[in-house]
Each structure stands twice: as structure tokens, then as C-alpha cells.
Design a protein around this motif. Structure first.
Motif, short mmCIF file in Angstrom:
data_model
loop_
_atom_site.label_atom_id
_atom_site.label_comp_id
_atom_site.label_asym_id
_atom_site.label_seq_id
_atom_site.Cartn_x
_atom_site.Cartn_y
_atom_site.Cartn_z
N LYS A 1 0.54 10.62 -4.62
CA LYS A 1 1.43 9.45 -4.64
C LYS A 1 1.22 8.58 -5.88
CE LYS A 1 -0.21 8.12 -0.62
NZ LYS A 1 -0.43 7.36 0.64
N ASP B 1 5.90 1.84 -2.28
CA ASP B 1 6.34 3.23 -2.26
C ASP B 1 6.46 3.86 -3.64
OD1 ASP B 1 6.49 3.26 0.52
OD2 ASP B 1 8.55 2.50 0.53
N PRO C 1 5.13 5.22 -7.29
CA PRO C 1 3.85 5.76 -7.74
C PRO C 1 3.03 4.69 -8.47
CG PRO C 1 5.62 7.29 -8.24
CD PRO C 1 6.27 6.02 -7.79
#
Length: 383
Positions: A167, A77, A79
Motif C-alpha cells: 500500500k 487510502d 499510497p
């Protein structure tokens, strides 16, 4: 060397060459879905063999499939690093046996799509595999994305590219190096327009005065469009395709052109799109319609990209590669999307060579080892 260094596996240029050639042997022109999917099948299998989790997204509107391959990481999760490649080429099937046969001549390795960009795409995959072979792993999550229709503007892949880039902490693009090994930190934006003029047909001999020529009107528009080119601002417009008329003895009813536009800033792009859509016909009896707009936004260098470049250059200097970057290039890539989003993006991270989109396309084998070493260090050290 200490014993640990002596026992480290070495990057083998011949091993890289062998892997690149396996990819180049599968010709994959953008518009041939089955051919592109043969390439996707190989990439998928090799990514799975390296322990990556693969997500294959079916192509839309007749394009090939998109591959996303994610490296194992304890925290997916946070970056991470997006490695952006494309597996399509501009060359038709049969090029490898015809106009640009796969061959090796001294330091040059030839083949369709080898420079743009199968060598670079394979190089990043090889570097990740080599990092694992060393017993190491990336500090950040790593996602490989293999796009099937970049050469035609990534019309369906763009949404997935931007989804993954949103992301990511960094984006590394495996497009080929430029100008003797330089990487890319800025690209012009690309616009594409379709213009149509509709006039009044008539017999060119008996009733010429009753006609209103669509070609005549378009000729005046072409001169205006080409005159908008401003090299000082980095703006260029090129009428690259034209079609019109049905016969020499008929005043032509229709004419169509396609226009390529390049700009250096978002503001220039917005301005020029408005200008193009504001064009009007000279002849009141001829209608003019304009379609199209910006396909890829400009990718402008920012402080975050400059800092990422410094990391790459310092890592490269450790093994004798003095990495440099080019000035803004007029060619576009999927890096335009991620750079325009503000995500630190290094483009042109692939092999050195020349001849993109030509029948003399080649890479320099001597560029593979030092650039692979840079990839390994970036994957290991970026955090």
C-alpha cells in the motif's frame, strides 16, 4: 534569518540522545517475548502521545507483539510512506550492565542495540514529532511499523510487512548507516538450510567395519557446500553450525549442520536453492535430507529507488550532509522484502556508528542532528 525562521523550534541532539537512551534501557532480545513487549509498550505509549493511531498485533509462535502506528491524514487510502523499524536486538538481558554498559565517551554513545537499531527507530519517530512541532505535517499518509523479531528473520512479521508495503509509495528503513554514514539501496538475499545425515551406528573398536559414519558423510558435503562460494558472482555459503555423534567410541548415526547462503540476484537464489536440494549422499548406506530455502529475497536497486535517493540526497545537501549510498551489502533487513517487491526503498536511514551485533556497539552523537533534519524534510516533502 527572518522572524519566522528565528521562531522555528530547533532539533536538539541532546533531546534525541535522551529519547534513544530511554529505548536502549529496555533490553529486548528477540527470543524473550516479555522483554520485547516491554519495548512495544513504550513505543505504543509514545506513538499515542504523538497523536498516532496505534494497532498492536499479538505475536505468534512465541514472538513479541508488532506495532503499527498511523499518522492522521485526510486520505488514508492513497499510497504513503512506510517507516520500517525493529525493536528487538541480538543481545541477552544484562548486557547493558555487563559486556556493553550504556555510557557516553566523547562523541560515542554505547549500549546494546543502540546502533542496530534503536537509535534509528527513535530518530524517525523524533523527526515526525518535530515536524508537528514546527506546525507542519506530511503530504502523504505515514505508517510506522515496529517489528519484534527482525533479528531472526521476521518469520511472522513478514506477511504484515509485505501487506503494508503493497500500500506504500515509499519505504524508509531505520537500520543503521554503513561505512561512515552511507545509506543502503541494495542488499544480498539470504538463504538458510538445515542438512541431516543418517548413517549406521556401530562399536568403534569391535565392529567399526559395520558402521556408516554420518559425520564422515557430512564432512564431504561440507567441503562441497563451501566450495560453491563464488565471490565474483557475490555468492557465499557458510556452514556455521554442526552437531553429531554420541561418543568417541561409537560410529556416529546422525550429524546436523546449518548453512547460511547469500546471493545478489533472485535468479542466483533460485539456482542455488535447487543445487542445495539436489545434493545426494556419497555413501549409499547413508541418507541425506535437506531442508530450508530463501528467507529474504535480494533487494536490488532500481530506477525508482535511485530517484528516491536523489530526493534524500538533495534534501540533505541543504544542511551540509552529502548523503551517499553503499554498494550492495551482504547483511539483510526487512528492507529486503519491500525492495524485492519493487517498492522504492531507502535502507540504512538510522544513526551512524559501528559495532552491530558486537559488544562495542555505538552511535555517533554528531550524526543525529543532520540525519534528523533529513528525516524531517523527507516526511514533509515526499508526495
Amino acid at each position: 534569518m527572518d522572524n519566522h525562521q528565528k521562531n522555528q523550534p530547533l532539533i536538539d541532539p541532546e533531546e534525541i540522545v535522551e529519547g534513544i537512551l530511554e529505548w536502549v534501557e529496555i533490553e529486548s532480545p528477540s527470543t524473550d517475548k516479555m522483554a520485547v513487549n516491554e519495548m512495544a509498550k513504550l513505543v505504543e505509549a509514545q506513538c499515542l502521545s504523538a497523536g498516532l493511531t496505534v494497532e498492536r498485533t499479538a505475536g505468534e509462535e512465541g514472538w513479541g507483539d508488532l506495532i503499527r502506528a498511523r499518522a492522521p491524514h485526510p486520505d488514508q487510502d492513497i499510497p504513503g510512506i512506510l517507516i520500517l523499524s525493529h525493536i528487538d536486538t541480538v543481545h541477552p538481558l544484562g548486557t547493558k550492565e555487563g559486556d556493553n554498559p550504556i555510557r557516553r565517551e566523547a562523541d560515542k554513545l554505547y549500549g546494546p542495540g543502540i546502533y542496530d537499531m534503536k537509535a534509528g527507530a527513535y530518530l524517525a519517530y523524533y523527526a515526525y514529532r518535530h515536524l508537528l512541532r514546527q506546525g507542519n505535517s506530511p503530504k502523504l499518509p505515514v505508517t510506522f511499523m515496529f517489528v519484534p523479531e527482525e533479528e531472526v528473520g521476521s518469520p511472522y512479521s513478514r506477511k504484515y510487512i509485505e501487506e503494508e508495503a503493497a500500500k506504500a509509495k515509499y519505504v524508509l528503513v531505520t537500520e543503521p548507516a554503513r561505512d561512515g554514514g552511507k545509506i543502503v539501496v541494495a542488499r544480498k538475499g539470504w538463504g538458510n538450510f538445515q542438512l541431516k545425515t543418517t548413517g549406521v551406528p556401530a562399536h568403534a573398536g569391535a565392529k567399526h567395519e559395520d558402521g556408516r559414519s554420518a559425520i564422515k558423510e557430512m564432512a564431504r558435503q561440507i567441503l562441497d557446500i563451501e566450495a560453491m562460494t563464488d565471490y565474483e558472482r557475490g555468492i557465499s555459503l557458510n556452514v556455521g553450525l554442526i552437531e553429531g555423534g554420541t561418543g568417541t567410541n561409537v560410529v556416529p548415526r546422525e550429524c546436523h549442520i546449518n548453512v547460511d547462503m547469500r546471493v545478489t540476484t533472485v535468479q542466483d537464489g533460485e539456482e542455488m536453492v535447487a543445487v542445495m536440494h539436489g545434493l545426494t549422499a556419497y555413501d549409499p548406506d547413508v541418507t541425506l535430507t535437506v531442508g530450508g530455502g530463501m528467507n529474504r529475497p535480494p533487494f536490488e536497486m532500481n530506477d525508482a529507488t535511485a530517484a528516491l535517493f536523489d530526493i534524500a540526497r538533495n534534501a540533505s545537501l541543504e544542511h551540509g550532509l552529502d548523503l551517499q549510498y553503499t554498494t550492495m551489502t551482504g547483511g539483510c533487513s526487512d528492507g529486503n522484502f519491500t525492495g524485492a517487491m519493487g517498492v522504492p526503498t531507502l535502507d540504512g536511514m538510522g544513526a551512524d556508528g559501528a559495532g552491530a551485533h558486537t559488544l562495542d556497539e555505538f552511535i555517533l552523537i554528531s550524526s543525529l542532528e543532520p540525519r534528523a533534519k533529513t528525516w524531517v524534510k523527507l516526511l514533509e516533502r515526499l508526495e
